[in-house]
Design a protein around this motif. Structure first.
Motif, PDB file in Angstrom:
ATOM      1  N   MET A   1       5.232   3.715  -0.150  1.00 42.01           N
ATOM      2  CA  MET A   1       4.024   3.368  -0.896  1.00 42.01           C
ATOM      3  C   MET A   1       2.792   3.719  -0.064  1.00 42.01           C
ATOM      4  N   GLY A   2       1.659   3.783  -0.691  1.00 44.38           N
ATOM      5  CA  GLY A   2       0.469   4.313  -0.006  1.00 44.38           C
ATOM      6  C   GLY A   2      -0.588   3.283   0.351  1.00 44.38           C
ATOM      7  N   ASN A   3      -0.164   2.065   0.652  1.00 47.50           N
ATOM      8  CA  ASN A   3      -1.181   1.035   0.912  1.00 47.50           C
ATOM      9  C   ASN A   3      -1.432   0.765   2.388  1.00 47.50           C
ATOM     10  N   THR A   4      -0.740   1.525   3.248  1.00 41.98           N
ATOM     11  CA  THR A   4      -0.868   1.334   4.698  1.00 41.98           C
ATOM     12  C   THR A   4      -1.421   2.601   5.324  1.00 41.98           C
ATOM     13  N   PHE A   5      -2.317   2.445   6.312  1.00 47.61           N
ATOM     14  CA  PHE A   5      -2.961   3.592   6.954  1.00 47.61           C
ATOM     15  C   PHE A   5      -2.944   3.404   8.464  1.00 47.61           C
ATOM     16  N   GLY A   6      -2.657   4.496   9.201  1.00 48.68           N
ATOM     17  CA  GLY A   6      -2.677   4.443  10.671  1.00 48.68           C
ATOM     18  C   GLY A   6      -1.275   4.341  11.237  1.00 48.68           C
ATOM     19  N   ARG A   7      -1.133   4.780  12.513  1.00 48.85           N
ATOM     20  CA  ARG A   7       0.176   4.753  13.159  1.00 48.85           C
ATOM     21  C   ARG A   7       0.302   3.557  14.080  1.00 48.85           C
ATOM     22  N   LEU A   8      -0.657   3.457  15.038  1.00 50.38           N
ATOM     23  CA  LEU A   8      -0.543   2.403  16.050  1.00 50.38           C
ATOM     24  C   LEU A   8      -1.445   1.232  15.675  1.00 50.38           C
ATOM     25  N   PHE A   9      -2.625   1.555  15.174  1.00 52.12           N
ATOM     26  CA  PHE A   9      -3.526   0.556  14.604  1.00 52.12           C
ATOM     27  C   PHE A   9      -3.333   0.676  13.099  1.00 52.12           C
ATOM     28  N   ARG A  10      -2.484  -0.205  12.552  1.00 52.29           N
ATOM     29  CA  ARG A  10      -2.025  -0.043  11.162  1.00 52.29           C
ATOM     30  C   ARG A  10      -2.694  -1.063  10.255  1.00 52.29           C
ATOM     31  N   VAL A  11      -3.264  -0.580   9.168  1.00 50.87           N
ATOM     32  CA  VAL A  11      -3.893  -1.508   8.239  1.00 50.87           C
ATOM     33  C   VAL A  11      -3.231  -1.391   6.869  1.00 50.87           C
ATOM     34  N   THR A  12      -3.011  -2.532   6.252  1.00 50.22           N
ATOM     35  CA  THR A  12      -2.485  -2.568   4.885  1.00 50.22           C
ATOM     36  C   THR A  12      -3.484  -3.349   4.046  1.00 50.22           C
ATOM     37  N   THR A  13      -4.054  -2.700   3.022  1.00 46.61           N
ATOM     38  CA  THR A  13      -4.993  -3.438   2.169  1.00 46.61           C
ATOM     39  C   THR A  13      -4.241  -3.980   0.958  1.00 46.61           C
TER      40      THR A  13
END
Ligand SMILES: Cc1cc2nc3c(=O)[nH]c(=O)nc-3n(C[C@H](O)[C@H](O)[C@H](O)COP(=O)(O)O)c2cc1C
Length: 363
Positions: free
Chosen positions: A1-13
């Motif tokens: 799914m496409g709600n998470t961004f980043g590899r090491l500093f990961r954000v999920t909105t």
């Protein structure tokens, strides 16, 4: 799914426009970074609706709450959850679009993909989703400032419709951007932009434009070839912002009209360091920062939802007309400036931490 961004500093909105609220879970934030709701609220206030006469009138204070990951004013290194409650929802404004697809919004495509959608306020496709990004971006800005003493990110409106600003990219400051309601640091152009937005709004229409962003203080060596090149990740980050249509870094599309001898950035020694004498590269070569300013431009389309009557169809395949109701931004750019900064900070914060992980020298 496409709600998470980043590899090491990961954000999920998470969240929808008219659900209980919106927010973000941040995983991978280093411990011992000073952080408070005040840091985050400053950025959210720059993004919130009803902040001026050229934005939507939806009345949301967007007060954030940090639920976890913080102790005595410092990050714990554990997941940070931040939420904002939705307060001023008006589902009745959207009843008509439960059936009629808004031209160039996400109604038809969400329906095609999921077979169900929260049509109230545009659901997940609403720009309210970007609250989580802006909150996480505020945290990323703190990390970048802790790692790089000269770090600064400044985004500003460079163009609205055909009104083009004159801005010195290398000297522009965040305080110049906040001096007027369109967030354009050229006061004469800003006046014309406000007038243009008011004019099209009064005609039931909308306009788009260009936001430019400059990032200073990033040392050489940040970026992960080959698929996570800095410009590739910046492009993805920017094009994930609702209503974006284009991205260019450095000379961008104008490079196509130059020869190599005109476009190359010659190296020189300056202050004991290898520097580029010009910066057509936009601070990135081979997907890695070269220590110069990183600058890029993002194109935004005119807001899709307009009062002007347009042709569309219903979910039952009937031809119909739609003159949209409700509260909408006649131009999204003034509120998108902090979102562009936040997405830039998320990309650079992630890459800075990845560089720290692979390179003991910068620890
Ligand atoms: C700050 C901001 C505010 C926005 N406000 C509106 C709005 O009031 N009405 C609207 O139709 N779209 C608005 N949008 C754009 C939509 O969210 C977007 O067009 C929609 O999700 C479809 O996605 P796409 O344009 O990226 O294809 C806004 C976007 C941003 C960044």
């Amino acid at each position: 799914m496409g709600n998470t961004f980043g590899r090491l500093f990961r954000v999920t909105t998470f969240g929808e426009s008219h659900g209980g609220g919106v927010g973000v879970v941040i995983d991978g934030c280093p411990p011992n970074i000073e952080l408070s709701e005040v840091d985050i609220q400053y950025e959210l206030d720059r993004r919130r609706p009803a902040q001026s006469k050229v934005t939507t009138e939806r009345k949301e204070k967007d007060r954030c709450e940090i639920l976890s990951g913080l102790f005595e004013g410092k990050t714990l290194g554990t997941p940070i959850a931040i939420q904002v409650r939705n307060k001023d929802a008006r589902p009745e404004d959207y009843v008509e679009i439960a059936e009629k697809f808004r031209p160039s919004h996400a109604d038809f495509t969400y329906e095609a993909k999921y077979g169900i959608r929260n049509w109230q306020g545009g659901g997940r496709a609403s720009a309210r989703e970007t609250i989580g990004r802006v909150a996480a971006g505020a945290v990323a800005k703190k990390i970048l400032s802790a790692l790089y003493s000269k770090f600064a990110v400044v985004a500003y409106v460079a163009q609205i419709h055909d009104v083009v600003a004159k801005i010195n990219r290398s000297t522009v400051k965040g305080s110049d951007v906040e001096k007027n309601i369109v967030r354009c640091p050229d006061p004469a152009a800003a006046k014309k932009m406000v007038a243009r937005i008011e004019q099209v709004r009064d005609q039931g229409d909308s306009v788009g434009g260009v936001i430019e962003c400059v990032v200073r203080g990033i040392p050489p060596g940040i970026g992960e070839p080959v698929f996570d090149k800095l410009e590739a990740d910046l492009a993805k980050a920017m094009l994930s912002i609702p209503a974006t249509k284009g991205f260019e870094i450095g000379s961008g599309f104008s490079a196509t009209r130059l020869r190599g001898s005109q476009h190359n950035d010659p190296f020189e020694m300056r202050g004991g360091k290898i520097r580029a004498a010009t910066n057509n590269s936009g601070g990135v070569q081979g997907g890695i920062s070269n220590g110069e300013e990183i600058y890029f431009r993002v194109a935004f389309k005119p807001t899709a939802t307009i009062a002007h009557e347009q042709q569309t169809v219903t979910s039952l395949h009937q031809r119909t007309r739609l003159a949209a109701r409700g509260r909408h931004d006649p131009c999204v750019l003034p509120r998108a400036v902090p979102i562009v900064e936040a997405m830039a900070a998320l990309v650079l914060g992630d890459h800075a931490l990845r560089q720290r992980a692979i390179d003991g020298r910068s620890q």
